[in-house]
Design an enzyme around this catalytic site. Structure first.
Site, PDB file in Angstrom:
ATOM      1  N   ILE A   3       0.943  -1.312  -0.130  1.00 51.12           N
ATOM      2  CA  ILE A   3      -0.037   0.289   0.323  1.00 51.12           C
ATOM      3  C   ILE A   3       1.020   0.839   0.103  1.00 51.12           C
ATOM      4  CG2 ILE A   3      -1.290   0.876   1.432  1.00 51.12           C
ATOM      5  CD1 ILE A   3      -2.467  -1.990   2.530  1.00 51.12           C
ATOM      6  N   ASP A  22      11.591   3.475   6.458  1.00 54.43           N
ATOM      7  CA  ASP A  22      11.048   2.247   6.877  1.00 54.43           C
ATOM      8  C   ASP A  22      12.051   1.366   7.202  1.00 54.43           C
ATOM      9  OD1 ASP A  22      10.811  -0.767   6.557  1.00 54.43           O
ATOM     10  OD2 ASP A  22       9.325  -0.716   4.985  1.00 54.43           O
ATOM     11  N   CYS A  52       2.407   1.500   7.373  1.00 53.39           N
ATOM     12  CA  CYS A  52       3.186   0.241   8.509  1.00 53.39           C
ATOM     13  C   CYS A  52       1.955  -0.948   9.216  1.00 53.39           C
ATOM     14  CB  CYS A  52       4.106   1.098   9.121  1.00 53.39           C
ATOM     15  SG  CYS A  52       3.203   2.370  10.273  1.00 53.39           S
ATOM     16  N   PRO A  53       2.652  -1.783   9.998  1.00 49.72           N
ATOM     17  CA  PRO A  53       1.867  -2.266  11.023  1.00 49.72           C
ATOM     18  C   PRO A  53       1.456  -1.792  12.114  1.00 49.72           C
ATOM     19  CG  PRO A  53       3.844  -3.495  10.681  1.00 49.72           C
ATOM     20  CD  PRO A  53       3.620  -1.972   9.401  1.00 49.72           C
ATOM     21  N   ASP A 105      -8.262   7.794   8.991  1.00 47.06           N
ATOM     22  CA  ASP A 105      -9.233   6.717   8.525  1.00 47.06           C
ATOM     23  C   ASP A 105      -9.848   5.549   9.399  1.00 47.06           C
ATOM     24  OD1 ASP A 105     -11.672   5.734   6.225  1.00 47.06           O
ATOM     25  OD2 ASP A 105     -10.137   4.238   6.087  1.00 47.06           O
ATOM     26  N   GLU A 110     -12.496   2.310  17.959  1.00 38.31           N
ATOM     27  CA  GLU A 110     -13.726   2.298  16.414  1.00 38.31           C
ATOM     28  C   GLU A 110     -14.459   1.333  17.553  1.00 38.31           C
ATOM     29  OE1 GLU A 110     -11.925   1.016  12.977  1.00 38.31           O
ATOM     30  OE2 GLU A 110     -10.678   3.310  12.622  1.00 38.31           O
ATOM     31  N   HIS A 129     -13.250   4.456   8.887  1.00 37.98           N
ATOM     32  CA  HIS A 129     -12.287   3.103   7.919  1.00 37.98           C
ATOM     33  C   HIS A 129     -13.008   2.636   7.210  1.00 37.98           C
ATOM     34  CE1 HIS A 129      -9.229   0.956   8.492  1.00 37.98           C
ATOM     35  NE2 HIS A 129     -10.179  -0.759   8.898  1.00 37.98           N
TER      36      HIS A 129
END
Length: 164
Positions: A3, A22, A52-53, A105, A110, A129
């Site tokens: 992404i 990164d 990123c995770p 987003d 949530e 989202h």
């Protein structure tokens, strides 16, 4: 990841200069692309888009210290993981004019709790989202569902969870 790289490709097509951070940089063949350390990226960027995770190293990475490095005209975009951002620190930075805006987003919780300071923060846009909901993503999702049903009917189940 995929992404972030696709976002960089789109930005490159618009002639934008792309700085990326990164922990494991690799060769990227894009015009105007360069790797940077996170503090340098934050100091130079007009827009910071997170891709990123969520890990112990990335949780809360957008915090008061890192926000203070950014230009007052900068904007944060987070379509990745809500907990990458410290909500209180971002709300304070937005309200004080430390940065210009945020497009989020995802949030740490949530649906958001009424007490989330970002709900009242200046220049903060929050969407439910939906960044994943492009026409292409929905088409791939439908294609996968059709493939799974066809495989099941043919007796060749795939993508099975808790099979008996």
């Amino acid at each position: 990841g995929r992404i972030g790289l696709q976002t960089a490709r789109i930005a490159s097509a618009f002639g934008m200069r792309i700085l990326a951070f990164d922990s494991h940089p690799r060769d990227i063949d894009l015009p105007n692309f360069e790797w940077a350390e996170l503090p340098d990226l934050l100091r130079q960027a007009d827009f910071v888009s997170l891709h990123c995770p969520l890990t112990p190293n990335t949780e809360g990475m957008i915090n008061a210290e890192n926000l203070s490095l950014m230009k007052p005209s900068a904007v944060i975009i987070n379509t990745s993981r809500g907990k990458l951002v410290n909500n209180k620190d971002l709300a304070e930075a937005l309200n004080a004019g430390v940065i210009a805006g945020a497009g989020l987003d995802v949030l740490a919780v949530e649906p958001p709790e009424d007490s989330n300071p970002l709900l009242q923060a200046k220049n903060c846009i929050i969407t439910p989202h939906i960044a994943w909901a492009t026409k292409e993503a929905r088409s791939r999702l439908l294609d996968l569902a059709v493939d799974n049903i066809q495989a099941f009917v043919a007796g060749n189940s795939k993508n099975v969870v808790n099979s008996f």
